[in-house]
Design an enzyme around this catalytic site. Structure first.
Site, PDB file in Angstrom:
ATOM      1  N   LYS A 200       0.854  -1.182   0.000  1.00 37.59           N
ATOM      2  CA  LYS A 200       0.000   0.000   0.000  1.00 37.59           C
ATOM      3  C   LYS A 200       0.888   1.229   0.000  1.00 37.59           C
ATOM      4  O   LYS A 200       1.692   1.433   0.909  1.00 37.59           O
ATOM      5  CB  LYS A 200      -0.907  -0.007   1.236  1.00 37.59           C
ATOM      6  CG  LYS A 200      -1.764   1.244   1.337  1.00 37.59           C
ATOM      7  CD  LYS A 200      -2.775   1.157   2.464  1.00 37.59           C
ATOM      8  CE  LYS A 200      -3.588   2.420   2.558  1.00 37.59           C
ATOM      9  NZ  LYS A 200      -4.584   2.360   3.622  1.00 37.59           N
ATOM     10  N   LYS A 253      -2.179  -1.455  -3.878  1.00 40.94           N
ATOM     11  CA  LYS A 253      -3.039  -0.271  -3.818  1.00 40.94           C
ATOM     12  C   LYS A 253      -2.204   0.985  -3.896  1.00 40.94           C
ATOM     13  O   LYS A 253      -1.217   1.082  -3.159  1.00 40.94           O
ATOM     14  CB  LYS A 253      -3.792  -0.321  -2.488  1.00 40.94           C
ATOM     15  CG  LYS A 253      -4.656   0.882  -2.208  1.00 40.94           C
ATOM     16  CD  LYS A 253      -5.250   0.769  -0.841  1.00 40.94           C
ATOM     17  CE  LYS A 253      -6.064   2.018  -0.588  1.00 40.94           C
ATOM     18  NZ  LYS A 253      -6.534   2.101   0.753  1.00 40.94           N
TER      19      LYS A 253
HETATM   20  C1  PBG Z   1      -7.238   3.713   5.549  1.00 43.33           C
HETATM   21  C2  PBG Z   1      -7.652   3.491   4.154  1.00 43.33           C
HETATM   22  C3  PBG Z   1      -7.476   4.410   3.125  1.00 43.33           C
HETATM   23  C4  PBG Z   1      -8.053   3.871   1.986  1.00 43.33           C
HETATM   24  C5  PBG Z   1      -8.559   2.611   2.328  1.00 43.33           C
HETATM   25  N1  PBG Z   1      -8.298   2.383   3.679  1.00 43.33           N
HETATM   26  C6  PBG Z   1      -6.895   5.780   3.152  1.00 43.33           C
HETATM   27  C7  PBG Z   1      -5.531   5.948   3.645  1.00 43.33           C
HETATM   28  O1  PBG Z   1      -4.741   5.028   3.785  1.00 43.33           O
HETATM   29  O2  PBG Z   1      -5.214   7.103   3.932  1.00 43.33           O
HETATM   30  C8  PBG Z   1      -8.113   4.571   0.656  1.00 43.33           C
HETATM   31  C9  PBG Z   1      -9.139   4.123  -0.300  1.00 43.33           C
HETATM   32  C10 PBG Z   1      -9.393   5.048  -1.415  1.00 43.33           C
HETATM   33  O3  PBG Z   1      -8.733   6.089  -1.617  1.00 43.33           O
HETATM   34  O4  PBG Z   1     -10.329   4.743  -2.183  1.00 43.33           O
HETATM   35  N2  PBG Z   1      -6.727   2.693   6.276  1.00 43.33           N
END
Ligand code: PBG
Length: 330
Positions: A200, A253
């Site tokens: 991520k 992601k």
């Molecule tokens: C937080 C989380 C995020 C997303 C999914 N879970 C945001 C982040 O890490 O700041 C982002 C999903 C998206 O942008 O569609 N744990």
């Protein structure tokens, strides 16, 4: 001498094209992210046109419609009332909280629907970070790892007690997959799966999502836990660790700007690979198609096909329901 080899012969009709098609896209590839809040009304999300913060009733209806179109799974993202946010994020493991109530209601309504929950503290944390925040000796913010992992285990157990099928840690703390696996198994939840957000990235593409949940960090950024967009070998390292720690599925992601990561990771692991077409990717298509600059349906389906072709076997996408409808008509 004529030309013996004419690749166009394999494209000459819809029938031939369908025979030689290498990748296919169907509703069964999709995981539908759904936002929910503890209110009686459904609210359009300003930062994400076409997305809604659902009431429990609205959530059940929307999930049911997607399920009926062949979408096998939903993942829940709660917008937690500011008054319930604390620096220890304790609301994340309240059995009477919003997410456990939603999980129970969804599983009651559709026992066959795969219900996934996000495991991370940001919706519950008054600091807006995925982990617990402390100040170090120099007054710098630190997202503390091991203390966070203990809370994530409580959160995963709370979701398991509510009947979740898959927990999905998105926090990027070290060692959380093994710790969550241990905690689940020790409580008799060995059937609950772990879909780990393994690679991520610290991405600007999450902006609209944080708007939707009002969950942006109050101070600092997420670069000490989420990955540097410049790195790909490090993604392999994260995947190997999560695999060894007992993840059932792994995730990359965002998806669209990271197709090379999806491809490399799926070559490297035998675990199923998920990819998340995140809020910023969704929004760019929405914005570009709003005034007809591009064709929304065609661009959205092509972007999803690209993610699938790169090696994802499942895609988290805000287009899940709409794309399932489009694919049915196609
Ligand atoms: C937080 C989380 C995020 C997303 C999914 N879970 C945001 C982040 O890490 O700041 C982002 C999903 C998206 O942008 O569609 N744990």
């Amino acid at each position: 001498m004529g030309m013996h080899i004419r690749p166009r012969r394999n494209r000459k009709s819809p029938a031939v094209r369908s025979l030689v098609q290498e990748t296919s896209l169907s509703a069964s590839d999709f995981i539908y992210p759904l936002f929910l809040h503890d209110k009686e009304v459904d609210e359009q999300i300003e930062s994400m046109p076409g997305c809604v913060r659902w009431s429990l009733t609205g959530l059940i209806k929307e999930a049911g419609e997607a399920y009926a179109l062949g979408v096998p799974a939903v993942v829940l993202f709660p917008a937690i009332d500011e008054s319930l946010k604390t620096s220890d994020a304790a609301e994340c493991h309240n059995d009477a909280g919003l997410v456990p109530r939603a999980v129970r209601a969804l599983k009651d309504a559709y026992p066959g629907l795969c219900v996934i929950t996000d495991v991370a503290l940001d919706p519950y944390n008054s600091d807006g970070h995925d982990g617990l925040v402390e100040k170090d000796a120099n007054g710098e913010l630190e997202i503390v790892n091991d203390e966070t992992v203990a809370v994530l285990c409580e959160q995963a157990l709370c979701h398991a007690r509510a009947g979740v099928d898959i927990v999905s840690p998105s926090d990027m703390m070290d060692g959380r997959v093994a710790a969550i696996r241990d905690a689940l198994d020790a409580s008799g939840f060995e059937k609950v799966s772990i879909l780990s957000y393994s690679a991520k990235y610290a991405s600007a593409y999450y902006g609209p999502f944080r708007g939707a949940l009002e969950s942006a960090p109050k101070a600092g950024d997420k670069k000490t836990y989420q990955m540097d967009p410049a790195n790909i070998r490090e993604a392999i390292r994260e995947i190997e660790l999560d695999e060894a720690e007992g993840a059932d599925m792994i995730m990359v992601k965002p998806a669209g700007p990271y197709l090379d990561v999806i491809a490399k990771v799926s070559d490297h692991t035998t675990l199923p690979v998920a990819a998340y077409q995140v809020s910023g990717e969704y929004l760019m298509i929405k914005a570009a198609s709003k005034d007809g600059w591009v064709n929304e349906k065609a661009i959205a389906l092509e972007s999803l096909m690209g993610i699938k072709r790169a090696g994802a076997s499942m895609i988290l996408t805000y287009y899940a329901k709409l794309a399932a409808e489009w694919l049915k008509d196609a």
